[in-house]
Design a protein around this motif. Structure first.
Motif, PDB file in Angstrom:
ATOM      1  N   ASN A 151       0.823  -1.206   0.000  1.00  0.00           N
ATOM      2  CA  ASN A 151       0.000   0.000   0.000  1.00  0.00           C
ATOM      3  C   ASN A 151       0.866   1.268   0.000  1.00  0.00           C
ATOM      4  O   ASN A 151       0.593   2.227  -0.735  1.00  0.00           O
ATOM      5  CB  ASN A 151      -0.914  -0.017   1.227  1.00  0.00           C
ATOM      6  N   MET A 166      -1.900   0.902  -9.288  1.00  0.00           N
ATOM      7  CA  MET A 166      -3.127   0.101  -9.278  1.00  0.00           C
ATOM      8  C   MET A 166      -2.899  -1.365  -8.903  1.00  0.00           C
ATOM      9  O   MET A 166      -3.575  -1.888  -8.001  1.00  0.00           O
ATOM     10  CB  MET A 166      -3.819   0.200 -10.639  1.00  0.00           C
ATOM     11  N   PRO A 167      -1.976  -2.095  -9.546  1.00  0.00           N
ATOM     12  CA  PRO A 167      -1.820  -3.513  -9.185  1.00  0.00           C
ATOM     13  C   PRO A 167      -1.362  -3.707  -7.742  1.00  0.00           C
ATOM     14  O   PRO A 167      -1.683  -4.735  -7.125  1.00  0.00           O
ATOM     15  CB  PRO A 167      -0.771  -4.026 -10.179  1.00  0.00           C
ATOM     16  N   TYR A 209      -2.256  -1.706  -5.105  1.00  0.00           N
ATOM     17  CA  TYR A 209      -3.462  -1.560  -4.280  1.00  0.00           C
ATOM     18  C   TYR A 209      -4.338  -2.809  -4.388  1.00  0.00           C
ATOM     19  O   TYR A 209      -4.863  -3.313  -3.383  1.00  0.00           O
ATOM     20  CB  TYR A 209      -4.280  -0.353  -4.744  1.00  0.00           C
ATOM     21  N   GLU A 210      -4.523  -3.292  -5.616  1.00  0.00           N
ATOM     22  CA  GLU A 210      -5.413  -4.444  -5.830  1.00  0.00           C
ATOM     23  C   GLU A 210      -4.864  -5.713  -5.210  1.00  0.00           C
ATOM     24  O   GLU A 210      -5.622  -6.633  -4.876  1.00  0.00           O
ATOM     25  CB  GLU A 210      -5.649  -4.622  -7.335  1.00  0.00           C
ATOM     26  N   ARG A 211      -3.567  -5.757  -5.031  1.00  0.00           N
ATOM     27  CA  ARG A 211      -2.970  -6.901  -4.343  1.00  0.00           C
ATOM     28  C   ARG A 211      -3.068  -6.738  -2.819  1.00  0.00           C
ATOM     29  O   ARG A 211      -3.309  -7.701  -2.088  1.00  0.00           O
ATOM     30  CB  ARG A 211      -1.508  -7.043  -4.769  1.00  0.00           C
ATOM     31  N   LEU A 235      -5.284  -4.893  -0.924  1.00  0.00           N
ATOM     32  CA  LEU A 235      -6.609  -4.831  -0.302  1.00  0.00           C
ATOM     33  C   LEU A 235      -7.161  -6.212   0.070  1.00  0.00           C
ATOM     34  O   LEU A 235      -7.624  -6.406   1.210  1.00  0.00           O
ATOM     35  CB  LEU A 235      -7.579  -4.083  -1.225  1.00  0.00           C
ATOM     36  N   THR A 293      -6.580   1.765   2.866  1.00  0.00           N
ATOM     37  CA  THR A 293      -6.268   1.317   1.508  1.00  0.00           C
ATOM     38  C   THR A 293      -7.423   1.582   0.556  1.00  0.00           C
ATOM     39  O   THR A 293      -7.218   1.935  -0.610  1.00  0.00           O
ATOM     40  CB  THR A 293      -5.905  -0.180   1.522  1.00  0.00           C
ATOM     41  N   ARG A 294      -8.660   1.444   1.046  1.00  0.00           N
ATOM     42  CA  ARG A 294      -9.805   1.788   0.199  1.00  0.00           C
ATOM     43  C   ARG A 294      -9.761   3.275  -0.189  1.00  0.00           C
ATOM     44  O   ARG A 294     -10.060   3.641  -1.324  1.00  0.00           O
ATOM     45  CB  ARG A 294     -11.109   1.470   0.938  1.00  0.00           C
ATOM     46  N   LEU A 316      -7.132   3.712  -2.899  1.00  0.00           N
ATOM     47  CA  LEU A 316      -7.590   3.183  -4.184  1.00  0.00           C
ATOM     48  C   LEU A 316      -8.658   4.104  -4.789  1.00  0.00           C
ATOM     49  O   LEU A 316      -8.703   4.322  -6.010  1.00  0.00           O
ATOM     50  CB  LEU A 316      -8.145   1.770  -3.987  1.00  0.00           C
ATOM     51  N   TYR A 376      -8.891   5.832  -8.472  1.00  0.00           N
ATOM     52  CA  TYR A 376     -10.070   5.747  -9.342  1.00  0.00           C
ATOM     53  C   TYR A 376     -10.522   7.147  -9.760  1.00  0.00           C
ATOM     54  O   TYR A 376     -10.894   7.374 -10.915  1.00  0.00           O
ATOM     55  CB  TYR A 376     -11.221   5.047  -8.617  1.00  0.00           C
ATOM     56  N   GLU A 435     -17.117   4.368  -8.598  1.00  0.00           N
ATOM     57  CA  GLU A 435     -16.323   3.421  -7.807  1.00  0.00           C
ATOM     58  C   GLU A 435     -15.554   4.147  -6.713  1.00  0.00           C
ATOM     59  O   GLU A 435     -15.435   3.666  -5.584  1.00  0.00           O
ATOM     60  CB  GLU A 435     -15.344   2.678  -8.723  1.00  0.00           C
TER      61      GLU A 435
END
Length: 1003
Positions: A274, A290-291, A293-295, A297, A314-315, A318, A322, A330
């Motif tokens: 993060n 992006m990848p 954060y997506e990992r 969360l 973390t949300r 992200l 967005y 989103e």
């Protein structure tokens, strides 16, 4: 997991099963499987309650472990009753004044602290501290722990003055009991570093973090959680300073260590991912963020639960990404979920809640909902001001956001007080930070502040006639333009004034490091592997940077006494320094963007733009929009190209640049005759005297005094006494048998014909290189000797770099030699330039140093190779701008660089030209005379002799040079011969250097 079954079993057997359950829970907790660990802890507690009873004090460790695990999961509702029950059991068993009770009070206080309930935590900690001091004594380690916890509560509320003495007292206890190298000492150093970081004391914070890291790496190892957290904290510090490459290296290292020690699905690994994603997002690198954060969360949600505050963080991050990608629905969903989690966990008045509200406000503004955005921002600002106070630097961002929201709503009257206050707080932070920064760190930090600065210029362009906007924007220009140069020069001036033994040692080390860097950069990697060579350069640069920062910190008290005027006063102070017939013209090159694109509106890439601000002696301001930078920069480059090639068709380009960059100013000038000119961008490389209005050159209309920044106009406040000695270096490569080296044909090399100065490709031993003699520079030195017989004049083999670096600061320093700049251009016949020649052919040198101060310099003789001069070779050595920056020229009134391209370099918007001229200002010179192209040896000698006669007669520095230009122009009308040189810096006559010169002819 199966429930408990009632069977007849001895209590010891049950207790053994409880211990087994606790061991399993510990393994799961270490693996990051918190939910499973909680289940095993609950099983162990149930067994103990069945065996021992629910009121037995031996239940306390299990209650505490289960409470801490729930606390770590963000489930404060479950953790609180467990801690309270443990406290009740201990009070019942031991009474209210037992050390164990104190520890239970501290545990409950820590839970309240995590929830942001600082007023509930503090009395518990104060009671615990009183118990410990009464029962254990004031120097017990438990006392130190409680002191630290109390301090953390104060720090969370930004009550720094209360927090620091408590941390310091804890540190003293730990050092006395445990020694200076214990992990608990490192933890307290970390706390102190974080406290300094929150106050913006970044240099102090960095030093403390590094002290903690030394202990942690040695005692705990690099993969220990405490060590990893300090890595992260230090990386976050570098990110806040704009030093993104340093931050990234630390984050990447921490991720690698965390994955190796805890596994790729541990929450600490997710936090590391993060943080690195935040760094990429901060730089606009969304595709890299992006990848990560997506990992991160899913790992946090799986290990901590979906309602943990870290998941909310973390949300939030992200969602910001967005939003930057215009995925608004989103983004809003994530922001609102994060806010709900934080309010449930911390209450409505926590700093994290304020951050989420600020983010929601920005999103609402992007979606065209200004009323909703204002509600969010107003609430966020109220929270922050209640926690931090109205004058904390961290308030500046939210003030600015609210101000820009009002601008977008066309509510300028409400916006300006907020923007003015935000800028004042930003300036306050800069002044604090700059006292401990090296040059590279200060440059990074100024870039961090540049975006807000540029928004003020865009506001000025939108409201050019509003006096309030004019004053705010001009305050930003006057305080920020050239700030890097002034702060670093001020550091060295302060060091020179208080030159103690420690300073002398550090300064000599810095000078030696820069010499090694210059030598290594010129030689190139040679036979060494490129990676090894680059690592060596990096290590030397890092060491030099640390020494600069150390000198900056030591000089801070003295520099604080000579701070620039406040944002409220700077405009009036500058206006008061102008003569009655003068004007200050501030050119600004900035990235112009729309102030607000509107809801889902199309945004465009920033466009480089020029503005000119004119300040008059009565403090009135005029604003001129010069338009896009590209056509102006092209006109400037074309004019320089035409003049430097001695093209006969120079009038049209001179008029073209005049029409774009100067003619729009003329209607505002009235009776002005003296223009104090502060250029920016490519205009910093232009001789305004050579612009043509269709009838005459501006040399014949105005007197120009080019400035590096407004500080050249204001009276000096540092108490430096001007020196009155004189030193001249000339013709350093003339040997006993001067000989000319014939260059290869220009069609095949980047060299010069006979009569020009020559240089080989970097990488060749400088003592093996040969340059042509410069008889014109010898004449200049002899003219100086005639005007000032006391002058120290070094000609030929006597003009050595060793003598230059051994000089006490002279009042006037003249250097007539070969010069070089970052551009490898063909040198005209008879010029004082360096070109490439012989068998090296055309093309770019094999090694191109990143630092522009390593790509500019001049040639002097080398005392370490006298035999080569005696043999008739034009031997010499390069002196780089980086090395010049280590000279002591504190008290030097004027430096004259009578060589080619000494005013060229790498343009940094808002922060001058990085090259020789910058180096001499850093060294302490008040004024520097530099050239803008490859000058002719003979005509330069004529110009310099006339210039010095005028200086000796008491004329001001800029007036003397422009008078000499007019003299040369009479016999050599092409601007190539008379317009190459310009003064930069302070104007006015030289103090204590008047002589009885020969009578000058009338102009």
């Amino acid at each position: 997991m199966a429930g408990l079954t009632a069977v007849d079993t001895e209590p010891d057997v049950w207790l053994l099963e409880a211990r087994s359950a606790l061991a399993e829970a510990a393994k799961l907790q270490q693996a990051g499987r918190a939910t499973d660990a909680i289940a095993w802890h609950e099983r162990a507690l149930a067994i103990q309650e069945t065996t021992l009873g629910k009121d037995h004090p031996d239940l306390v460790p299990s209650l505490n472990n289960l409470a801490r695990l729930n606390q770590a999961q963000g489930d404060y509702a479950k953790a609180g009753p467990l801690f309270e029950r443990a406290l009740t059991l201990l009070e019942a068993a031991h009474g209210g004044e037992h050390p164990a009770v104190a520890r239970a009070l501290s545990n409950l206080a820590a839970l309240y602290h995590d929830q942001g309930l600082y007023t509930r935590a503090r009395p518990l900690l104060e009671r615990a501290l009183a118990i410990q001091q009464a029962t254990l004594g004031g120097n017990h380690l438990d006392v130190a722990t409680t002191l630290n916890n109390l301090a953390l509560g104060y720090a969370a509320q930004d009550l720094h003055a209360r927090a620091e003495p408590l941390h310091q007292r804890a540190l003293a206890i730990q050092q006395a009991s445990l020694g200076g190298g214990h992990p608990e000492v490192a933890r307290t150093l970390h706390h102190l570093a974080r406290l300094a970081h929150r106050q913006g004391l970044h240099a102090q914070a960095e030093s403390l973090y590094e002290q903690a890291l030394v202990i942690q790496k040695e005692v705990l190892g690099e993969d220990h959680l405490d060590t990893l957290r300090t890595f992260h904290a230090l990386a976050g510090l570098h990110a806040d300073q704009g030093m993104y490459s340093r931050a990234e290296a630390l984050y990447v290292r921490a991720i690698s260590l965390t994955e190796a020690s805890l596994g790729s699905h541990h929450p600490e690994t997710a936090c590391s991912l993060n943080n690195l994603a935040n760094l990429h997002a901060r730089q606009g690198l969304g595709s890299r963020a992006m990848p990560l954060y997506e990992r991160a969360l899913p790992i946090l949600e799986a290990s901590l639960g979906e309602n943990h505050p870290k998941v909310a963080g973390t949300r939030n991050n992200l969602a910001l990404l967005y939003s930057s990608q215009r995925r608004y629905e989103e983004a809003e969903s994530l922001h609102l979920r994060a806010l709900a989690i934080q309010e449930a966990a911390f209450g409505p008045a926590h700093p994290d809640v304020a951050t989420s509200l600020n983010n929601l406000a920005l999103l609402s503004a992007e979606q065209g909902e200004p009323a909703q955005a204002e509600q969010y921002l107003s609430r966020a600002l109220d929270i922050q001001q209640a926690l931090l106070g109205e004058n904390h630097p961290s308030i500046a961002q939210m003030l600015g956001n609210l101000g820009w929201l009002h601008v977008a709503q066309h509510r300028l009257d409400e916006a300006l007080p907020l923007l003015t206050r935000a800028f004042a707080l930003s300036e306050q932070r800069l002044r604090q930070e700059a006292l401990a920064f090296s040059e590279s760190r200060l440059a990074s930090f100024l870039k961090l502040l540049r975006r807000d600065e540029e928004r003020l210029y865009a506001l000025l362009r939108a409201h050019p006639d509003d006096a309030r906007v004019q004053r705010l924007a001009l305050s930003a220009v006057l305080l920020r333009k050239g700030r890097s140069l002034e702060e670093i020069a001020c550091t060295f001036r302060a060091v020179y004034r208080e030159f103690g033994e420690e300073d002398r040692i550090d300064f000599q080390q810095l000078r030696d490091l820069r010499t090694r860097l210059a030598s290594l950069s010129q030689q190139g990697p040679g036979t060494r592997p490129l990676a090894e060579y680059q690592q060596h350069l990096k290590e030397l640069t890092s060491h030099a940077d640390a020494l600069e920062a150390k000198l900056a910190r030591r000089s801070a008290p003295l520099r604080a006494l000579t701070a620039p005027p406040s944002p409220e006063d700077i405009v009036d102070r500058a206006a008061a320094a102008l003569p009655p017939d003068g004007v200050l013209v501030e050119f600004i090159a900035y990235a112009d963007q729309p102030l607000h694109t509107g809801a889902r509106g199309a945004s465009r890439a920033p466009q480089l733009h020029y503005l000119a601000l004119l300040l008059f002696p009565d403090a009135s301001i005029r604003v001129v929009d010069l338009g896009p930078a590209m056509p102006i920069d092209r006109a400037a480059t074309h004019l320089l190209d035409v003049i430097s090639r001695r093209d006969a068709a120079y009038l049209r380009p001179a008029q073209a640049l005049y029409s774009r960059a100067f003619a729009p100013l003329v209607p505002h000038l009235g009776g002005v005759r003296r223009i104090f000119l502060a250029p920016d961008g490519q205009l910093g490389l232009v001789p305004f005297t050579a612009l043509h209005d269709g009838r005459r050159f501006l040399l014949d209309v105005f007197g120009f005094s080019p400035l590096t920044s407004v500080k050249d106009l204001l009276p000096r406040a540092d108490g430096v006494v001007p020196s009155t000695s004189i030193a001249a270096f000339a013709d350093p490569v003339s040997g006993a048998h001067q000989r000319v080296v014939q260059a290869a044909p220009r069609s095949k090399t980047r060299g010069a014909s006979a009569g020009a100065r020559l240089d080989s490709t970097p990488g060749v031993d400088p003592t093996q290189q040969q340059w042509l003699p410069l008889p014109g520079t010898r004449k200049e030195a002899e003219a100086i000797q005639r005007l000032w017989p006391q002058a120290q004049v070094y000609i030929g083999a006597e003009a050595t770099r060793q003598r230059l670096f051994a000089l006490s600061p002279p009042g006037l320093l003249h250097i007539g030699t070969h010069g070089y700049s970052p551009e490898n251009e063909v040198a005209p016949d008879g010029s004082r330039a360096i070109g490439y020649f012989g068998g090296f052919g055309g093309g770019t040198p094999p090694h191109h140093p990143a630092d522009p101060l390593l790509r500019s310099g001049f040639i002097l003789a080398d005392a370490s190779a006298p035999t080569r001069v005696a043999e008739g070779h034009g031997a010499g050595t390069r002196v780089t701008a980086l090395e010049i920056a280590s000279l002591n020229l504190c008290g030097t009134q004027l430096v004259v660089l009578s060589a080619c391209d000494t005013g060229r370099g790498e343009v940094q918007l808002g922060q001058d030209v990085y090259g020789l001229r910058r180096a001499f200002f850093i060294a302490g010179a008040e004024t520097v005379v530099v050239s803008l192209w490859k000058v002719n040896d003979a005509s330069t000698a004529l110009l310099m002799e006339d210039f010095y006669r005028r200086l000796a007669a008491g004329q001001g520095r800029a007036d003397a040079l422009q008078g000499a230009m007019r003299t040369v122009k009479k016999t050599r009308p092409h601007p190539y011969y008379w317009a190459a040189f310009m003064t930069m810096g302070r104007d006015g006559p030289l103090q204590g250097l008047a002589s009885e010169p020969p009578r000058m002819t009338a102009e």
